[in-house]
Design an enzyme around this catalytic site. Structure first.
Site, short mmCIF file in Angstrom:
data_model
loop_
_atom_site.label_atom_id
_atom_site.label_comp_id
_atom_site.label_asym_id
_atom_site.label_seq_id
_atom_site.Cartn_x
_atom_site.Cartn_y
_atom_site.Cartn_z
N GLU A 20 48.56 54.38 39.88
CA GLU A 20 48.27 53.99 41.53
C GLU A 20 47.33 52.87 41.41
O GLU A 20 47.20 52.10 42.29
CB GLU A 20 47.34 55.30 41.90
CG GLU A 20 48.38 56.48 42.14
CD GLU A 20 47.43 57.44 42.88
OE1 GLU A 20 48.03 58.40 43.47
OE2 GLU A 20 46.17 57.59 42.62
N HIS A 45 41.84 58.34 46.26
CA HIS A 45 41.74 59.11 47.32
C HIS A 45 42.08 60.85 47.13
O HIS A 45 43.17 61.08 47.81
CB HIS A 45 42.85 58.28 48.08
CG HIS A 45 44.27 58.02 47.34
ND1 HIS A 45 44.95 56.85 47.45
CD2 HIS A 45 44.96 59.04 46.68
CE1 HIS A 45 46.03 57.12 46.84
NE2 HIS A 45 46.05 58.10 46.00
N HIS A 96 43.93 59.71 35.83
CA HIS A 96 44.32 61.14 36.03
C HIS A 96 45.89 61.47 36.00
O HIS A 96 46.72 60.46 35.81
CB HIS A 96 44.10 61.47 37.62
CG HIS A 96 44.73 60.82 38.77
ND1 HIS A 96 44.74 59.45 38.92
CD2 HIS A 96 45.21 61.53 40.00
CE1 HIS A 96 45.26 59.26 40.21
NE2 HIS A 96 45.61 60.35 40.73
N HIS A 150 52.59 60.35 49.28
CA HIS A 150 52.90 61.45 48.33
C HIS A 150 53.89 62.22 48.89
O HIS A 150 53.53 63.46 49.00
CB HIS A 150 51.56 61.79 47.82
CG HIS A 150 50.33 61.16 47.45
ND1 HIS A 150 49.59 60.39 48.30
CD2 HIS A 150 49.77 61.02 46.29
CE1 HIS A 150 48.59 59.82 47.64
NE2 HIS A 150 48.80 60.15 46.53
O1 LIG Z 1 43.06 65.27 41.50
C1 LIG Z 1 44.06 65.76 42.17
O2 LIG Z 1 43.87 67.18 42.48
C2 LIG Z 1 44.68 64.90 43.00
C3 LIG Z 1 45.99 65.42 43.54
C4 LIG Z 1 46.85 64.63 44.28
C5 LIG Z 1 46.66 63.38 44.24
O3 LIG Z 1 47.40 62.36 44.99
C6 LIG Z 1 45.33 62.76 43.65
O4 LIG Z 1 45.31 61.37 43.50
C7 LIG Z 1 44.71 63.64 43.01
#
Ligand SMILES: O=C(O)c1ccc(O)c(O)c1
Length: 456
Positions: free
Chosen positions: A403, A175, A356, A222
């Site tokens: 996540e 997301h 990530h 978030h």
């Molecule tokens: O890759 C990103 O920029 C990014 C930023 C905020 C998030 O919550 C995320 O899941 C990815």
């Protein structure tokens, strides 16, 4: 099977459950407003003018004008909220409680000094009158008096179709907020973004062909609706609507989300009875965690074609729930959904991930091999995969890769988990990068066995 609500039979007692809460939402919030001295003054100066500022029903307003707390409770009021109203009028809690009993203030006080009301004569069996001994007029009059049945009657009147809710499939997707921005700013044809959106072309067509009535959408907020003043682990949205939040760049130009309070209240009852201690929320804004998956699956639309039950999982501040806990929650969610007595189609979406890391010197970490092994095992061995500890997510998939535990809620609700059905992998997609993130996406059809489907 409907959930039992035997507590409705306890004499002289109104249990404040989700249905009552929905009915009395504005009344109780009105009472809450009286916590501010300035509002108490305005109310006392002109009661009707102040009440008119709230979307109260006539019956609710009349109950307040009459100082009739029993009537206010019939209309959805809860005693702790109504107590703010009583306090505004200068009443003590004993005066308020006594006012609901038909006794004078002195009689009530004397009863309490004398040891309180006796349980004898106040149990369910003491007041249950066999139906045969009542005339039809008496039964009708009693039912008219029963506020707890209002919501049930309203549902029955609104929907005479038969059958239970079914889970038709699961959707898993990242997301990433930049995906939403790329869509909103018309960048979908740029090569960088086209490579991402191409992976969802099939999904959009599939979604149109398999449109559910409700999406149960698991995501994490978030630091949007929940900041550090409140850190609930699991939040179920029981409200009627959820606006898109402004996350600092202005709200995304997407429609607001329509909830399904009746279905959500049923799910809340079922999950909490199964020992998942949820936080219920009626009002909140939803961020990219929810709106980006909606855009990916439905494209740019004026109105979302489904209702949504938002379900937030804390994956920001440790301790966060384990994959196992989420998987068990998914199993309980299946039971909750399939016991809902309306023949609606439900999809469950798990969002977030894949690898990530958005912070520190290791930011930008991507682990293709781990991600793809995760997808393989999510399909074939979700139970085993659910035992992977937090540390492995952080180490192998980056700090924000945690996540992915949310995906187990959707996976745990599929029929194959309990051995009474199958799943079918309809679509799988993996791509690097979208901003700082690896994008993972999976669609599963849920195919309960004929026997399981008949049971629903
Ligand atoms: O890759 C990103 O920029 C990014 C930023 C905020 C998030 O919550 C995320 O899941 C990815």
């Amino acid at each position: 099977m409907a959930l039992d609500k035997e507590y409705r039979k306890v004499p002289g007692t109104t249990i404040f459950d989700s249905e009552q809460s929905a009915k009395g939402y504005h009344l109780n919030q009105f009472c809450m407003s009286l916590m501010k001295a300035e509002n108490r003054e305005r109310f006392l100066a002109d009661e009707d003018a102040y009440m008119d500022e709230w979307p109260l029903t006539d019956a609710q307003k009349q109950a307040l004008r009459d100082r009739d707390l029993n009537a206010a409770m019939r209309e959805g009021g809860n005693i702790y909220f109504l107590a703010k109203f009583g306090a505004t009028l200068g009443l003590s809690f004993q005066q308020m409680a006594g006012s609901m009993t038909g006794m004078t203030e002195q009689e009530y006080r004397d009863m309490m000094v004398g040891g309180g009301r006796s349980i004898a004569g106040n149990r369910i069996a003491d007041v249950a009158v066999p139906e045969v001994e009542r005339t039809e007029a008496e039964i009708a009059a009693a039912q008219e008096q029963d506020p707890m049945l209002d919501a049930v009657r309203a549902n029955a009147a609104a929907d005479d179709s038969v059958g239970n809710a079914t889970i038709t499939g699961a959707v898993f997707t990242s997301h990433v907020p930049a995906i939403g921005a790329a869509l909103d700013l018309g960048k979908t044809e740029e090569p960088y973004w086209k490579a991402v959106f191409d992976g969802y072309e099939f999904s959009k067509a599939w979604e149109q062909d398999n449109l559910p009535d409700v999406v149960f959408l698991v995501y994490n907020d978030h630091a949007t609706a929940f900041d550090l003043s409140l850190i609930p682990t699991f939040v179920l949205g029981t409200g009627a609507a959820y606006p898109a939040a402004d996350e600092g760049y202005g709200p995304r130009p997407v429609p607001g989300i329509e909830g399904d309070p009746d279905f959500a209240a049923h799910v809340a009852h079922s999950l909490i009875r199964d020992d998942f201690d949820l936080t219920l929320v009626n009002e909140m804004e939803v961020d990219h965690g929810l709106t980006v998956p909606m855009s990916l699956m439905f494209g740019q639309v004026d109105t979302w074609p489904v209702k949504v039950i938002p379900f937030h999982v804390n994956v920001v501040q440790y301790p966060v729930p384990s994959g196992e806990r989420c998987f068990k929650l998914g199993k309980a969610l299946r039971k909750a959904i399939e016991s809902y007595e309306k023949p609606i189609k439900v999809q469950i979406w798990g969002t977030g991930g894949m690898s990530h890391q958005l912070q520190g010197p290791r930011a930008g970490l991507i682990n293709r091999e781990w991600d793809n092994a995760f997808l393989d095992r999510l399909i074939e061995d979700p139970e085993g995969l659910s035992h992977v500890p937090h540390l492995e997510y952080v180490e192998e998939a980056g700090s924000e890769g945690i996540e992915l535990v949310m995906w187990f809620i959707a996976r745990g609700a599929m029929s194959d988990v309990e051995g009474d059905g199958e799943i079918e992998v309809v679509h799988r997609f993996y791509h690097v990068p979208a901003s700082n993130t690896a994008v993972g996406h999976l669609i599963l059809n849920n195919k309960p066995s004929a026997a399981a489907a008949a049971k629903e």
